[in-house]
Design a protein around this motif. Sequence first.
Motif, short mmCIF file in Angstrom:
data_model
loop_
_atom_site.label_atom_id
_atom_site.label_comp_id
_atom_site.label_asym_id
_atom_site.label_seq_id
_atom_site.Cartn_x
_atom_site.Cartn_y
_atom_site.Cartn_z
N LEU A 27 34.83 41.71 35.46
CA LEU A 27 33.63 40.98 35.07
C LEU A 27 34.11 39.64 34.53
O LEU A 27 34.88 39.62 33.56
CB LEU A 27 32.94 41.80 33.96
N PHE A 28 33.72 38.55 35.16
CA PHE A 28 34.21 37.22 34.77
C PHE A 28 35.75 37.22 34.69
O PHE A 28 36.33 36.61 33.80
CB PHE A 28 33.63 36.79 33.41
N GLY A 29 36.35 37.96 35.57
CA GLY A 29 37.80 38.00 35.62
C GLY A 29 38.44 38.91 34.60
O GLY A 29 39.67 39.06 34.57
N GLN A 30 37.60 39.53 33.76
CA GLN A 30 38.14 40.38 32.69
C GLN A 30 37.93 41.85 33.07
O GLN A 30 37.02 42.18 33.83
CB GLN A 30 37.39 40.11 31.38
N PRO A 31 38.76 42.73 32.50
CA PRO A 31 38.53 44.16 32.75
C PRO A 31 37.16 44.58 32.20
O PRO A 31 36.61 43.93 31.31
CB PRO A 31 39.65 44.85 31.99
N LEU A 32 36.68 45.70 32.69
CA LEU A 32 35.31 46.13 32.40
C LEU A 32 35.04 46.35 30.91
O LEU A 32 33.93 46.11 30.43
CB LEU A 32 35.05 47.44 33.17
N GLY A 33 36.05 46.78 30.18
CA GLY A 33 35.83 47.10 28.78
C GLY A 33 35.79 45.89 27.85
O GLY A 33 35.57 46.05 26.64
N ASP A 34 35.96 44.70 28.40
CA ASP A 34 36.03 43.51 27.54
C ASP A 34 34.64 43.18 26.98
O ASP A 34 33.70 42.92 27.72
CB ASP A 34 36.57 42.33 28.36
N HIS A 35 34.55 43.21 25.65
CA HIS A 35 33.23 43.04 25.02
C HIS A 35 32.70 41.62 25.13
O HIS A 35 31.49 41.41 25.18
CB HIS A 35 33.28 43.49 23.57
N ARG A 36 33.62 40.65 25.18
CA ARG A 36 33.14 39.26 25.32
C ARG A 36 32.51 39.05 26.69
O ARG A 36 31.49 38.38 26.84
CB ARG A 36 34.30 38.28 25.11
N ALA A 37 33.14 39.67 27.70
CA ALA A 37 32.57 39.58 29.05
C ALA A 37 31.23 40.29 29.10
O ALA A 37 30.27 39.81 29.69
CB ALA A 37 33.54 40.18 30.05
N SER A 96 34.52 47.52 47.85
CA SER A 96 35.03 46.21 47.43
C SER A 96 33.90 45.20 47.56
O SER A 96 33.23 45.15 48.59
CB SER A 96 36.21 45.79 48.29
N LEU A 97 33.71 44.44 46.51
CA LEU A 97 32.63 43.44 46.49
C LEU A 97 33.14 42.20 45.80
O LEU A 97 33.93 42.29 44.86
CB LEU A 97 31.44 43.95 45.68
N LEU A 98 32.62 41.07 46.23
CA LEU A 98 32.90 39.82 45.50
C LEU A 98 31.58 39.12 45.30
O LEU A 98 30.87 38.82 46.27
CB LEU A 98 33.83 38.92 46.32
N VAL A 99 31.23 38.91 44.05
CA VAL A 99 29.98 38.20 43.75
C VAL A 99 30.35 36.82 43.24
O VAL A 99 30.86 36.69 42.11
CB VAL A 99 29.15 38.97 42.70
N GLU A 111 36.58 31.52 40.26
CA GLU A 111 36.71 32.94 39.89
C GLU A 111 35.37 33.64 40.13
O GLU A 111 34.33 33.17 39.67
CB GLU A 111 37.06 33.02 38.40
N PRO A 112 35.36 34.76 40.90
CA PRO A 112 34.07 35.44 41.10
C PRO A 112 33.53 35.98 39.78
O PRO A 112 34.31 36.33 38.88
CB PRO A 112 34.43 36.57 42.07
N GLU A 113 32.20 36.02 39.67
CA GLU A 113 31.59 36.55 38.45
C GLU A 113 31.86 38.04 38.32
O GLU A 113 32.03 38.55 37.24
CB GLU A 113 30.08 36.33 38.49
N LEU A 114 31.87 38.68 39.47
CA LEU A 114 32.02 40.13 39.48
C LEU A 114 32.80 40.54 40.71
O LEU A 114 32.55 40.02 41.80
CB LEU A 114 30.61 40.76 39.51
N SER A 115 33.73 41.45 40.50
CA SER A 115 34.46 41.93 41.67
C SER A 115 34.72 43.42 41.57
O SER A 115 35.01 43.94 40.49
CB SER A 115 35.79 41.18 41.81
N PHE A 116 34.54 44.08 42.68
CA PHE A 116 34.92 45.48 42.82
C PHE A 116 36.07 45.51 43.81
O PHE A 116 35.94 44.95 44.90
CB PHE A 116 33.78 46.31 43.44
N ALA A 117 37.17 46.13 43.44
CA ALA A 117 38.29 46.21 44.37
C ALA A 117 38.65 47.67 44.59
O ALA A 117 39.12 48.35 43.67
CB ALA A 117 39.49 45.45 43.79
N ASP A 118 38.35 48.14 45.80
CA ASP A 118 38.67 49.53 46.19
C ASP A 118 38.19 50.55 45.15
O ASP A 118 38.94 51.43 44.72
CB ASP A 118 40.18 49.70 46.40
N VAL A 119 36.96 50.41 44.77
CA VAL A 119 36.44 51.29 43.73
C VAL A 119 35.91 52.58 44.34
O VAL A 119 35.10 52.53 45.27
CB VAL A 119 35.33 50.58 42.92
N SER A 120 36.41 53.68 43.84
CA SER A 120 35.91 54.99 44.28
C SER A 120 35.45 55.75 43.05
O SER A 120 36.03 55.61 41.96
CB SER A 120 37.02 55.79 44.96
N PHE A 121 34.43 56.54 43.25
CA PHE A 121 33.91 57.32 42.12
C PHE A 121 33.32 58.62 42.65
O PHE A 121 32.60 58.64 43.64
CB PHE A 121 32.82 56.54 41.38
#
Lengths: 251, 312, 382
Positions: free
Chosen positions: B69-79, B30-33, B3-13
């Motif tokens: 982040l670690f496979g979890q959505p961004l808001g996950d506090h444990r991640a 899109s990034l895969l770390v 599982e990648p530590e960090l991934s961006f998938a089609d992120v636009s801002f």
Amino acid sequence: MIRTIAGATFREATRSRSFVLLLALYALAVLLSRVGGWISGTDGSTITANLVMSLQSVFGVLVAVATGTALVQSEIQQKTLYTVLSRPLPRWKFVVGKFLGLAAALVCGQAAMLALGIAYLWITGAPVTGWLAVAGALTAMEVLVMAAVSLCWTALSSPLLATVLCLATYALGHAVGSLPGLMYHLKGFQRPLCVAFASLVPDLSRFSYRDEAVHALPIALGEIVIRLAYGACWIALLVMITVIVVRRKQL
Amino acid sequence: MAEPELSFADVSFSYRGDWLNRIHALTTVSLLVPQASAFGFLGANGAGKSTSIKLLMGLLHGHRGDIRLFGQPLGDHRARARLGYLPEQPYFYDNLAVGEYLVYLAKLSGMSAADIPAACDRVYQLLDLGDLRTRKLKSFSKGMRQRFGLAQAIVHRPDLLVLDEPFSGLDPLWRARFKQVMALERARGATLFFSSHILSDVEDLCDHYAVIDHGRVLEQGRLADLMGSSPIELTGSGPKPAGAEDLPDGTWRVLFAESERAERLAHLPAGAQILRLDRQRIALEDWFVARVRAFHGAGAALPTGARTGGAS
Amino acid sequence: MRRVRQLAPWAASAALITGLVAWNASRFDPDAFAIRTKDLSFLPTPAMARMLSLGQAGAVSKLRWIDSFAYFELQLERRDDHVAGGGKGFDRLYDILTTLDPHYEPFYLHAAFNIGAVMNRHDKALGFVLRGLLSLPHATALWRQAAVELHTTYRYEELHPELMTAFLQQWADAELTQNDKRVVWEWSLAMSRRSYRGLEQLPYWQEQLAHLEPGSTSATYVEQAMREQLVRFCLAELQALSDSYRTRHGEAPARLEQLLEPAGLADRYPIAIPGLAPFKMLDRRIALRCDPYGFPFELAHGQIISPGFERYKANRRLSGTNNQLASIASASGRWPQTVDAARSAGVTLPTLPPGGSYTLDDQTLEIAWTDPPEAPWPLGRR
């Protein structure tokens, strides 16, 4: 989390130059307050007590505004917020912790001011009653409301603008207390409009028990509780508004 | 693949600029770390590096696409608790001492009170902050603040360390020290994700890279693959093959791709002597400039006059 | 050289600080001529004043009050407190002050003094005192002030005795101790026993004096008012004795002692000599007392003269003379350097009674007086 943030904010606030300098300036102003009594040709104790109690309010509000406006915007501008909010910390906890830390610092400052003021009155021979302490406590609540106001304004604008808006709110907050005495000048729709606008501002005159305390006029316990509850409600509302604004803020 | 530590998938801002204009800061990034990698995030000033990092840190919000982040959505506090962050040019509360501030941030990272003293001692040692622990941060120079910035980022032993321009403001000695610390963190098992426009640092530290420009990821992959694509340099004497250039000492040099190697060597003119056969060392900086220029159509050639890295 | 350069900013700063402090301190020269020109520049309505006080009504009212002291002093001479936009300055000022802090007793007492004693608007003054009693129902000084107004100015004892009694009863009810309640009736008894003969206002002024700081401008003003009343009373009494002597002997008395003939005294005072008449006992005989200013009375062609009162009148004329001096100096563009130069320049200097001489102190004419041979009369102070 909230306690941790409050603790750091308390330390940062009490060590800040503006906090310490304003306290020192308060002490100087208290020492000079006796001059008013000497000029008056009376024994001067009432005048000194009036001035000392007012100085606590004025300097307390200045400390609240100076420190409060540095809370959020300065953190964004100086990026000190980045290392904090990148942690597993919801923004609402950050805002609440910040306010509680500031509130603790202000309460300590108010307690120091009150102690110094009462000690000075006692040394100069003015009659010191327990009502002065009650007035001091209500003044402290007024200062806490102003801290919440400054927190809210600073979340919505720049520190300089927030300072101006805070002082304007302070003036309005005291002015609305006198508004009922001027209402007879208003006609037609002006009256409900005026009432509506005035109701949007915290009525700071509710915390002004200073003059009565100087004359040792008693206040009922229930009245004290109601006034403190009024302040607490405003603080809760203003902190909640700040939380909503900060949660939506792009940093 | 893990599982990648960090991934961006089609992120636009995008954010609001003047009036009704919207400024597109990131476009379908899109990034895969990968786990335990050292990921260099390259880009010129304003390319979108800091915006990507701020989105990752939750400082900006309102993006489209998915960041995990670690496979979890961004808001996950444990991640998020497993994340360490050094902002670009960090600032701290003026009136707190180093020790107080470090404990404060360690607590916010979710560390237990019992673990904090040992964790602080570790970073004091790593970054020579032990003697400064009672000093207030307002007296710190830019480089010292950077050291404290790294200390607070690693105090809670994060699994992913995000560093935004970590070497800015550091003297050469401390740059080397920072690299040591980052290597130690990596050896501990942490993944490094750092942005920089100083490409030699990326070259020294990273095994993965991504290039971002004007909010778009131009290229990403393994640094070794990039280095492997550099041309072969043949130096010789005697009769010149086609396309060779003369060197001042009377020898000649010819460059060709790896795929042409066998054919080129087979068809050397008679009497030509091979003096040296090297893979030319690619200069990441030149490559980066060329890559960005190529994207914008301002010259697509791979830099041939690149500095060489000596014999190998 | 380097050390000098290092020390130079410190030395310059120290010199500047010393200079600025001295400059500031020079404004506080106690001997400087006090300018009595302060006017009331801003008098909002009481409700507006409360609004503008921003929750510091008590402190603001005291500061406004202190800032008005120069105006009080101005009014001691000018006695015209009309303000722009209509109304009276003192009325509006005390309206504001008593609204901002209704529990501060000195506001009401000063209102009574300034509006009643100085401006002679006793109805307004009494109104402020009665308003004060609403906020401070146990304030003895306010009750006494109201009572003396009713007694002295409105002659309630004489014209409406039942109302005076009712008022005194209210006062007695408001007092908290039995002793203080008794004092109310004792005060009333003492007032009703007095024989005034032109001194009716004296208890009123005594009441004012009781509330004033000794040595203050206001106290000096009250003492002057009291001495003026006393001297007028004394002159009237002695003149009556002189006229009586002329009637009996067909000629004016040649010496003051002739006024003390037993026949004349018995005629004037069939029951008793009033306590404030200018007589004293000397070797078991009645003798003339000095005037309230400490000077012996004089007699000229049957007319009684008080040298102290003459001096007082000369002093009062001085402010007009100084105004004339200022006008002449303004027109000519230069200030006279001596008294003779002032006289030559056209300043009219009234003839002074014996013992006085004009002096010119900077830009102000003053009168140097010899000391009185005896101490001035003590004025009652509770």
